[in-house]
Design an enzyme around this catalytic site. Structure first.
Site, mmCIF file in Angstrom:
data_model
loop_
_atom_site.group_PDB
_atom_site.id
_atom_site.type_symbol
_atom_site.label_atom_id
_atom_site.label_comp_id
_atom_site.label_asym_id
_atom_site.label_seq_id
_atom_site.Cartn_x
_atom_site.Cartn_y
_atom_site.Cartn_z
ATOM 1 N N GLU A 21 0.861 -1.578 -0.052
ATOM 2 C CA GLU A 21 0.153 0.005 0.384
ATOM 3 C C GLU A 21 0.754 1.123 -0.413
ATOM 4 O OE1 GLU A 21 -2.275 -0.887 3.323
ATOM 5 O OE2 GLU A 21 -3.762 0.074 2.218
ATOM 6 N N TYR A 53 -17.404 25.638 -0.850
ATOM 7 C CA TYR A 53 -16.523 24.923 -1.008
ATOM 8 C C TYR A 53 -16.568 23.896 -2.093
ATOM 9 C CZ TYR A 53 -21.541 24.952 -4.060
ATOM 10 O OH TYR A 53 -22.001 24.871 -5.116
ATOM 11 N N ILE A 72 -6.306 5.071 8.374
ATOM 12 C CA ILE A 72 -7.343 6.681 8.180
ATOM 13 C C ILE A 72 -7.468 7.133 8.767
ATOM 14 C CG2 ILE A 72 -8.656 4.488 5.832
ATOM 15 C CD1 ILE A 72 -10.345 3.977 8.003
ATOM 16 N N GLU A 73 -7.331 6.593 10.057
ATOM 17 C CA GLU A 73 -8.366 6.874 11.345
ATOM 18 C C GLU A 73 -7.010 8.470 11.399
ATOM 19 O OE1 GLU A 73 -7.571 4.017 11.655
ATOM 20 O OE2 GLU A 73 -8.827 3.138 12.806
ATOM 21 N N LYS A 98 -12.240 3.730 2.486
ATOM 22 C CA LYS A 98 -11.004 3.068 1.591
ATOM 23 C C LYS A 98 -12.289 1.644 0.808
ATOM 24 C CE LYS A 98 -6.696 1.995 3.093
ATOM 25 N NZ LYS A 98 -6.184 0.951 4.037
HETATM 26 N N1 LIG Z 1 -9.494 0.381 12.285
HETATM 27 C C1 LIG Z 1 -8.342 -0.136 10.752
HETATM 28 N N2 LIG Z 1 -8.188 -0.982 10.773
HETATM 29 C C2 LIG Z 1 -7.096 -1.397 9.912
HETATM 30 C C3 LIG Z 1 -6.997 -0.322 8.746
HETATM 31 C C4 LIG Z 1 -6.913 0.973 9.169
HETATM 32 O O1 LIG Z 1 -6.564 2.288 8.357
HETATM 33 N N3 LIG Z 1 -8.022 1.807 10.220
HETATM 34 N N4 LIG Z 1 -5.530 -0.392 8.015
HETATM 35 C C5 LIG Z 1 -5.951 -1.502 7.080
HETATM 36 C C6 LIG Z 1 -4.891 -1.751 5.573
HETATM 37 O O2 LIG Z 1 -4.361 -1.083 5.387
HETATM 38 C C7 LIG Z 1 -6.329 -2.500 4.696
HETATM 39 O O3 LIG Z 1 -6.579 -0.929 4.203
HETATM 40 C C8 LIG Z 1 -5.374 -2.904 3.873
HETATM 41 O O4 LIG Z 1 -5.233 -4.327 3.841
HETATM 42 C C9 LIG Z 1 -6.126 -2.794 8.223
HETATM 43 N N5 LIG Z 1 -6.696 -2.434 9.325
#
Ligand SMILES: Nc1nc2c(c(=O)[nH]1)N=C([C@H](O)[C@@H](O)CO)CN2
Length: 116
Positions: A21, A53, A72-73, A98
């Site tokens: 990634e 916007y 992503i958090e 995602k």
């Molecule tokens: N709470 C989360 N869990 C996961 C994340 C994330 O960003 N926050 N990311 C992954 C991996 O990058 C997934 O998106 C790709 O396999 C897994 N769990």
């Protein structure tokens, strides 16, 4: 409180915990509710009295497409804080998805709400 809404903003970014990634950008999708009093702009009909916007989408796209985070958090937090720093909105509800991360799902994601 009134809200300026942005739906399904699409941005590609480097995001994820796995090495693969970190090599290539992947698609992200954002939904935003920006709490803002729309009455003054409705009275003046002047873009300067509201949250543009277009500018919000442009600044988010520039920031996210240049970012590199694992979670992503983290990206959601930094994106919401940037909006609060740059724009006079009282509260930001931000959902970050995602769509390509997990098979057999439409998407996975996070939703946060941050205030001034
Ligand atoms: N709470 C989360 N869990 C996961 C994340 C994330 O960003 N926050 N990311 C992954 C991996 O990058 C997934 O998106 C790709 O396999 C897994 N769990």
């Amino acid at each position: 409180m009134d809200k300026i809404l942005i739906r399904q903003l699409k941005v590609d970014a480097i995001i994820g915990i796995h090495e693969w990634e970190k090599q290539n950008k992947q698609a992200l999708i954002l939904d935003l509710d920006l709490s803002f009093d729309c009455k003054p702009a409705a009275k003046s009909d002047d873009i300067n009295d509201t949250l543009d916007y277009f500018k919000v989408c442009q600044q988010l796209t520039d920031f996210i497409s240049a970012s590199r985070f694992e979670l992503i958090e983290t990206l959601a937090e930094k994106s919401a804080q940037m909006i609060l720093d740059y724009y006079p909105c009282k509260k930001v509800k931000l959902s970050l998805f995602k769509p390509e991360a997990i098979n057999n799902t439409d998407a996975v994601g996070v939703r946060i709400t941050r205030s001034q």
